[in-house]
Design a protein around this motif. Sequence first.
Motif, PDB file in Angstrom:
ATOM      1  N   TYR A   1      -1.126  21.945  17.811  1.00 62.02           N
ATOM      2  CA  TYR A   1      -0.557  20.724  18.380  1.00 62.02           C
ATOM      3  C   TYR A   1      -0.812  19.526  17.465  1.00 62.02           C
ATOM      4  O   TYR A   1       0.096  18.733  17.201  1.00 62.02           O
ATOM      5  N   VAL A   2      -2.025  19.392  16.967  1.00 59.17           N
ATOM      6  CA  VAL A   2      -2.367  18.256  16.100  1.00 59.17           C
ATOM      7  C   VAL A   2      -1.558  18.316  14.799  1.00 59.17           C
ATOM      8  O   VAL A   2      -1.047  17.281  14.332  1.00 59.17           O
ATOM      9  N   VAL A   3      -1.392  19.495  14.228  1.00 55.67           N
ATOM     10  CA  VAL A   3      -0.613  19.634  12.997  1.00 55.67           C
ATOM     11  C   VAL A   3       0.836  19.215  13.239  1.00 55.67           C
ATOM     12  O   VAL A   3       1.438  18.488  12.430  1.00 55.67           O
ATOM     13  N   MET A   4       1.404  19.634  14.362  1.00 55.77           N
ATOM     14  CA  MET A   4       2.787  19.267  14.655  1.00 55.77           C
ATOM     15  C   MET A   4       2.930  17.772  14.910  1.00 55.77           C
ATOM     16  O   MET A   4       3.935  17.159  14.518  1.00 55.77           O
ATOM     17  N   MET A   5       1.932  17.154  15.521  1.00 60.10           N
ATOM     18  CA  MET A   5       1.999  15.715  15.739  1.00 60.10           C
ATOM     19  C   MET A   5       1.827  14.952  14.420  1.00 60.10           C
ATOM     20  O   MET A   5       2.422  13.883  14.229  1.00 60.10           O
ATOM     21  N   LEU A   6       1.049  15.502  13.496  1.00 56.69           N
ATOM     22  CA  LEU A   6       0.945  14.891  12.170  1.00 56.69           C
ATOM     23  C   LEU A   6       2.276  14.986  11.420  1.00 56.69           C
ATOM     24  O   LEU A   6       2.667  14.034  10.721  1.00 56.69           O
ATOM     25  N   LEU A   7       2.981  16.102  11.581  1.00 57.31           N
ATOM     26  CA  LEU A   7       4.306  16.216  10.982  1.00 57.31           C
ATOM     27  C   LEU A   7       5.276  15.204  11.592  1.00 57.31           C
ATOM     28  O   LEU A   7       6.105  14.632  10.886  1.00 57.31           O
ATOM     29  N   ARG A   8       5.163  14.986  12.887  1.00 58.30           N
ATOM     30  CA  ARG A   8       6.007  13.987  13.541  1.00 58.30           C
ATOM     31  C   ARG A   8       5.707  12.595  12.990  1.00 58.30           C
ATOM     32  O   ARG A   8       6.631  11.817  12.697  1.00 58.30           O
ATOM     33  N   ALA A   9       4.437  12.269  12.844  1.00 57.00           N
ATOM     34  CA  ALA A   9       4.068  10.967  12.281  1.00 57.00           C
ATOM     35  C   ALA A   9       4.594  10.828  10.859  1.00 57.00           C
ATOM     36  O   ALA A   9       5.077   9.751  10.467  1.00 57.00           O
ATOM     37  N   ALA A  10       4.540  11.907  10.086  1.00 59.46           N
ATOM     38  CA  ALA A  10       5.070  11.871   8.725  1.00 59.46           C
ATOM     39  C   ALA A  10       6.575  11.627   8.736  1.00 59.46           C
ATOM     40  O   ALA A  10       7.094  10.893   7.880  1.00 59.46           O
ATOM     41  N   CYS A  11       7.289  12.211   9.701  1.00 61.56           N
ATOM     42  CA  CYS A  11       8.733  11.969   9.812  1.00 61.56           C
ATOM     43  C   CYS A  11       9.025  10.500  10.106  1.00 61.56           C
ATOM     44  O   CYS A  11       9.953   9.918   9.532  1.00 61.56           O
ATOM     45  N   ILE A  12       8.246   9.903  10.977  1.00 62.35           N
ATOM     46  CA  ILE A  12       8.468   8.496  11.325  1.00 62.35           C
ATOM     47  C   ILE A  12       8.159   7.587  10.134  1.00 62.35           C
ATOM     48  O   ILE A  12       8.922   6.665   9.819  1.00 62.35           O
ATOM     49  N   VAL A  13       7.066   7.849   9.439  1.00 62.39           N
ATOM     50  CA  VAL A  13       6.716   7.052   8.258  1.00 62.39           C
ATOM     51  C   VAL A  13       7.771   7.233   7.168  1.00 62.39           C
ATOM     52  O   VAL A  13       8.183   6.263   6.513  1.00 62.39           O
ATOM     53  N   MET A  14       8.228   8.468   6.976  1.00 62.53           N
ATOM     54  CA  MET A  14       9.253   8.736   5.965  1.00 62.53           C
ATOM     55  C   MET A  14      10.550   8.004   6.307  1.00 62.53           C
ATOM     56  O   MET A  14      11.222   7.477   5.401  1.00 62.53           O
ATOM     57  N   ALA A  15      10.903   7.937   7.580  1.00 58.47           N
ATOM     58  CA  ALA A  15      12.114   7.209   7.977  1.00 58.47           C
ATOM     59  C   ALA A  15      11.983   5.731   7.626  1.00 58.47           C
ATOM     60  O   ALA A  15      12.936   5.115   7.126  1.00 58.47           O
TER      61      ALA A  15
END
Length: 115
Positions: A28-42
């Motif tokens: 779960y934490v890894v997937m939420m870190l990927l989500r945060a990376a998507c938002i920062v990348m956007a």
Amino acid sequence: MARRERPQLITDAARSPEQELRAREVRYVVMMLLRAACIVMAAILVAARPPLLWLWLTLCFLGGVGLPMIAVLLANDAPPRAENRLRNRLRRRATSHPDPGHALDEHQHRVIDPD
């Protein structure tokens, strides 16, 4: 003391509930870190304005919106019950009546008693 027909092999033993919970938390934490990376990348893409910006923002949006749903489903997922695992059913049927006069093969394991 009565013995079971086949001993429990350590390789077939289920993981403890604590280990399962820890694995689900890490996933779960890894997937939420990927989500945060998507938002920062956007945000970085909007500032940089690269070619095909609409495509990159769409991918980041899908990652930001879709990953939390998938993460929650996977975090709440439990392993299948022993009676629902096909592998164990097939193994029990194949070795339910082993021939005692037969030599040990790949499906029969040597049992060492502590006595």
